[in-house]
Design an enzyme around this catalytic site. Structure first.
Site, PDB file in Angstrom:
ATOM      1  N   ARG A  17       0.848  -1.199   0.000  1.00 40.14           N
ATOM      2  CA  ARG A  17       0.000   0.000   0.000  1.00 40.14           C
ATOM      3  C   ARG A  17       0.885   1.250   0.000  1.00 40.14           C
ATOM      4  O   ARG A  17       2.116   1.139  -0.012  1.00 40.14           O
ATOM      5  CB  ARG A  17      -0.947   0.001   1.212  1.00 40.14           C
ATOM      6  CG  ARG A  17      -0.248  -0.127   2.521  1.00 40.14           C
ATOM      7  CD  ARG A  17      -1.207  -0.591   3.630  1.00 40.14           C
ATOM      8  NE  ARG A  17      -0.480  -1.209   4.699  1.00 40.14           N
ATOM      9  CZ  ARG A  17       0.089  -0.566   5.711  1.00 40.14           C
ATOM     10  NH1 ARG A  17      -0.019   0.735   5.796  1.00 40.14           N
ATOM     11  NH2 ARG A  17       0.756  -1.197   6.640  1.00 40.14           N
ATOM     12  N   SER A 140      13.245  10.694   3.806  1.00 35.81           N
ATOM     13  CA  SER A 140      12.209  11.666   4.188  1.00 35.81           C
ATOM     14  C   SER A 140      12.885  13.026   4.358  1.00 35.81           C
ATOM     15  O   SER A 140      14.067  13.088   4.713  1.00 35.81           O
ATOM     16  CB  SER A 140      11.574  11.245   5.518  1.00 35.81           C
ATOM     17  OG  SER A 140      10.831  12.326   6.061  1.00 35.81           O
ATOM     18  N   TYR A 153      13.138   8.274  13.989  1.00 37.27           N
ATOM     19  CA  TYR A 153      12.796   8.253  12.561  1.00 37.27           C
ATOM     20  C   TYR A 153      13.768   9.122  11.762  1.00 37.27           C
ATOM     21  O   TYR A 153      14.288   8.706  10.718  1.00 37.27           O
ATOM     22  CB  TYR A 153      11.361   8.746  12.402  1.00 37.27           C
ATOM     23  CG  TYR A 153      10.811   8.730  10.999  1.00 37.27           C
ATOM     24  CD1 TYR A 153      10.437   7.531  10.388  1.00 37.27           C
ATOM     25  CD2 TYR A 153      10.634   9.916  10.291  1.00 37.27           C
ATOM     26  CE1 TYR A 153       9.911   7.534   9.105  1.00 37.27           C
ATOM     27  CE2 TYR A 153      10.102   9.922   9.014  1.00 37.27           C
ATOM     28  CZ  TYR A 153       9.734   8.727   8.420  1.00 37.27           C
ATOM     29  OH  TYR A 153       9.216   8.730   7.149  1.00 37.27           O
ATOM     30  N   LYS A 157      16.406   7.984   8.784  1.00 36.41           N
ATOM     31  CA  LYS A 157      16.346   8.507   7.411  1.00 36.41           C
ATOM     32  C   LYS A 157      17.640   9.235   7.049  1.00 36.41           C
ATOM     33  O   LYS A 157      18.086   9.176   5.907  1.00 36.41           O
ATOM     34  CB  LYS A 157      15.134   9.425   7.256  1.00 36.41           C
ATOM     35  CG  LYS A 157      13.789   8.694   7.418  1.00 36.41           C
ATOM     36  CD  LYS A 157      13.629   7.555   6.424  1.00 36.41           C
ATOM     37  CE  LYS A 157      12.222   6.978   6.418  1.00 36.41           C
ATOM     38  NZ  LYS A 157      12.043   5.916   5.413  1.00 36.41           N
ATOM     39  N   ILE A 186       3.017  13.048   2.451  1.00 33.93           N
ATOM     40  CA  ILE A 186       2.312  12.354   1.375  1.00 33.93           C
ATOM     41  C   ILE A 186       1.062  11.700   1.960  1.00 33.93           C
ATOM     42  O   ILE A 186       1.110  11.140   3.060  1.00 33.93           O
ATOM     43  CB  ILE A 186       3.229  11.267   0.746  1.00 33.93           C
ATOM     44  CG1 ILE A 186       4.610  11.851   0.368  1.00 33.93           C
ATOM     45  CG2 ILE A 186       2.555  10.595  -0.436  1.00 33.93           C
ATOM     46  CD1 ILE A 186       4.604  12.922  -0.683  1.00 33.93           C
TER      47      ILE A 186
END
Ligand code: NDP
Length: 245
Positions: A17, A140, A153, A157, A186
């Site tokens: 997905r 990101s 996170y 990244k 997004i």
């Protein structure tokens, strides 16, 4: 300009997905055979069947290095080699610094960074032998500018960017190229949980005044996977509606 990936095979992690799914669809639409990867075999097979009759579903938890190595080997067997690797699978476990647990750190770093390292290490050998390869890592903008509540996170990244640049230097002589795509905000399950007010506030920081769509990312990935991008390696491409300039 036509992006033609006929005869190429691709593996896209986290493609049941969201952004990964759009990337798998774009690569398949350009003629590539695509390996669709998620943690659950049924979901991966279902997504693969919906994407293309030539797509194949694979189950793998990218946080598990052994499973990632086995995944690459299975894809190479299924397709007779692997030309394009897209490390897209990623998770968040957000919290402010003092509330971040070791587990939150490890889970995010293992899935987002160690998984990419393991898949690149496994896939690079075949790419080097064939003197053609494309590695595209989905980072990101948070890896570039940081974010409150996302130390784990952001670190994962930013690490992905350093990993990509090092790999780009190591593999360039064998015509294996490695680049990063760094999305902004997004519209996917990852961002769906945001409150409407937070989304509105966020959109105001985006010069293009909207959140991005998975398709906004997928088109660039297909280009980078193609021969049109033959002279591009070690770069970070920000796709964020102009949020970070
Ligand atoms: P989603 O949460 O919508 O989808 C994540 C995908 O990754 C799913 O297909 C899921 O499959 C898979 N996945 C999650 N964990 C694992 C795992 N351990 N092993 C294998 N597959 C896994 O994410 P997005 O599409 O929003 O994000 C995709 C990438 O883009 C991520 O790396 C994310 O960090 C990055 N990104 C996203 C942004 C956004 O605004 N959405 C912004 C910037 C970067 P399944 O559940 O079937 O296992």
């Amino acid at each position: 300009m036509n992006v033609d990936l006929t005869g190429k095979s691709a593996l896209v992690t986290g493609s049941t997905r969201g952004i990964g799914r759009a990337i798998a669809e774009a690569l398949a639409g350009c003629g590539a055979r695509v390996g669709v990867v998620g943690r659950d075999a049924g979901r991966a097979a279902e997504a693969a069947a919906a994407i293309s009759p030539h797509a194949v579903g694979f189950a793998c938890d990218v946080a598990d290095t052994g499973s990632v190595t086995a995944l690459v080997e299975s894809a190479e067997r299924a397709f007779g080699g692997l030309d394009i690797l897209v490390n897209n699978a990623g998770i968040t476990r957000d919290n402010v610094l003092f509330r971040l647990k070791d587990d939150d750190w490890d889970a995010v770093l293992d899935a987002n960074l160690r998984g990419a390292f393991a898949s690149i290490r496994a896939a690079a050998r075949g790419m080097m032998k064939r003197r053609w390869g494309r590695i595209i890592n989905i980072a990101s903008v948070v890896g570039l500018v940081g974010n409150k509540g996302q130390a784990n996170y952001a670190a994962s990244k930013a690490g992905l960017i350093g990993l990509t640049k090092s790999v780009a230097k190591e593999l360039a002589s064998r015509n294996v190229l490695a680049n990063v795509v760094a999305p902004g905000f997004i519209e996917t399950d990852m961002t769906a949980a945001m409150a409407p007010e937070a989304r509105a506030a966020l959109s105001q920081q985006i010069p293009l005044e909207r959140l991005g769509t998975p398709g906004d990312i997928a088109g660039l990935v297909a280009f980078l996977a193609s021969d049109h991008a033959a002279y591009i390696t070690g770069q970070v491409f920000v796709v964020d509606g102009g949020m970070v300039m």
